[in-house]
Write a protein that holds these residues in place. Structure first.
Motif, mmCIF file in Angstrom:
data_model
loop_
_atom_site.group_PDB
_atom_site.id
_atom_site.type_symbol
_atom_site.label_atom_id
_atom_site.label_comp_id
_atom_site.label_asym_id
_atom_site.label_seq_id
_atom_site.Cartn_x
_atom_site.Cartn_y
_atom_site.Cartn_z
ATOM 1 N N MET A 61 59.204 49.450 36.272
ATOM 2 C CA MET A 61 58.067 48.659 36.701
ATOM 3 C C MET A 61 57.984 48.610 38.229
ATOM 4 O O MET A 61 56.892 48.657 38.782
ATOM 5 N N LYS A 62 59.142 48.531 38.878
ATOM 6 C CA LYS A 62 59.158 48.472 40.339
ATOM 7 C C LYS A 62 58.529 49.725 40.945
ATOM 8 O O LYS A 62 57.792 49.648 41.930
ATOM 9 N N ILE A 63 58.796 50.890 40.346
ATOM 10 C CA ILE A 63 58.257 52.133 40.890
ATOM 11 C C ILE A 63 56.736 52.184 40.725
ATOM 12 O O ILE A 63 56.025 52.707 41.585
ATOM 13 N N LEU A 64 56.228 51.615 39.643
ATOM 14 C CA LEU A 64 54.785 51.541 39.453
ATOM 15 C C LEU A 64 54.151 50.683 40.551
ATOM 16 O O LEU A 64 53.104 51.039 41.099
ATOM 17 N N LEU A 65 54.790 49.586 40.886
ATOM 18 C CA LEU A 65 54.279 48.730 41.958
ATOM 19 C C LEU A 65 54.285 49.472 43.302
ATOM 20 O O LEU A 65 53.362 49.328 44.097
ATOM 21 N N LEU A 66 55.323 50.266 43.538
ATOM 22 C CA LEU A 66 55.369 51.065 44.769
ATOM 23 C C LEU A 66 54.232 52.091 44.785
ATOM 24 O O LEU A 66 53.601 52.311 45.818
ATOM 25 N N ALA A 67 53.976 52.720 43.631
ATOM 26 C CA ALA A 67 52.886 53.687 43.548
ATOM 27 C C ALA A 67 51.551 52.999 43.844
ATOM 28 O O ALA A 67 50.735 53.513 44.617
ATOM 29 N N LEU A 68 51.349 51.825 43.259
ATOM 30 C CA LEU A 68 50.102 51.088 43.492
ATOM 31 C C LEU A 68 49.981 50.639 44.950
ATOM 32 O O LEU A 68 48.881 50.650 45.519
ATOM 33 N N LEU A 69 51.097 50.269 45.558
ATOM 34 C CA LEU A 69 51.090 49.894 46.970
ATOM 35 C C LEU A 69 50.670 51.083 47.830
ATOM 36 O O LEU A 69 49.820 50.955 48.721
#
Length: 121
Positions: A1-9
């Motif tokens: 989930m953290k990597i998805l947030l980084l992608a969205l950022l």
């Protein structure tokens, strides 16, 4: 989930960069520099317009964040998420008074559908 947030950022930073660049290019200073291209001093003048400098900085930071995404995900999984940027740009553009017609909305809907299909694979 953290990597998805980084992608969205990273994607959000790229969209913000586009709007900053657009704002920077709307200035008289940027238009004057653009008219003087390709002279080297004109390039320097462009890079010192605040909106343009902010836009490039956002792109640079977004690229660094994207490197973290690529270190953990396959490109074939990560890159289709970039399509979310199209939806964000259209939505923010509409909020800022840009003309958004049904055809553009339909195109964005197709892009989002493709992202969903790719994410589920």
């Amino acid at each position: 989930m953290k990597i998805l947030l980084l992608a969205l950022l990273s994607i959000g930073m790229s969209v913000a960069a586009q709007f900053a660049l657009k704002a920077g290019m709307a200035t008289e200073r940027a238009q004057t520099a653009l008219a003087a291209l390709p002279r080297p001093h004109a390039m320097l003048q462009l890079f010192t317009v605040p909106g343009i400098a902010i836009g490039f900085a956002l792109y640079g930071l977004g690229a660094v964040v994207w490197l973290a995404v690529l270190s953990r995900w396959d490109v074939s999984k990560a890159y289709p998420l970039v399509g979310i940027g199209f939806a964000l740009a259209v939505g923010i553009g509409w909020l800022l008074g840009e003309s958004v017609n049904a055809q553009r909305i339909a195109g964005v809907a197709l892009i989002v559908a493709g992202i969903v299909l790719t994410a589920r694979s």
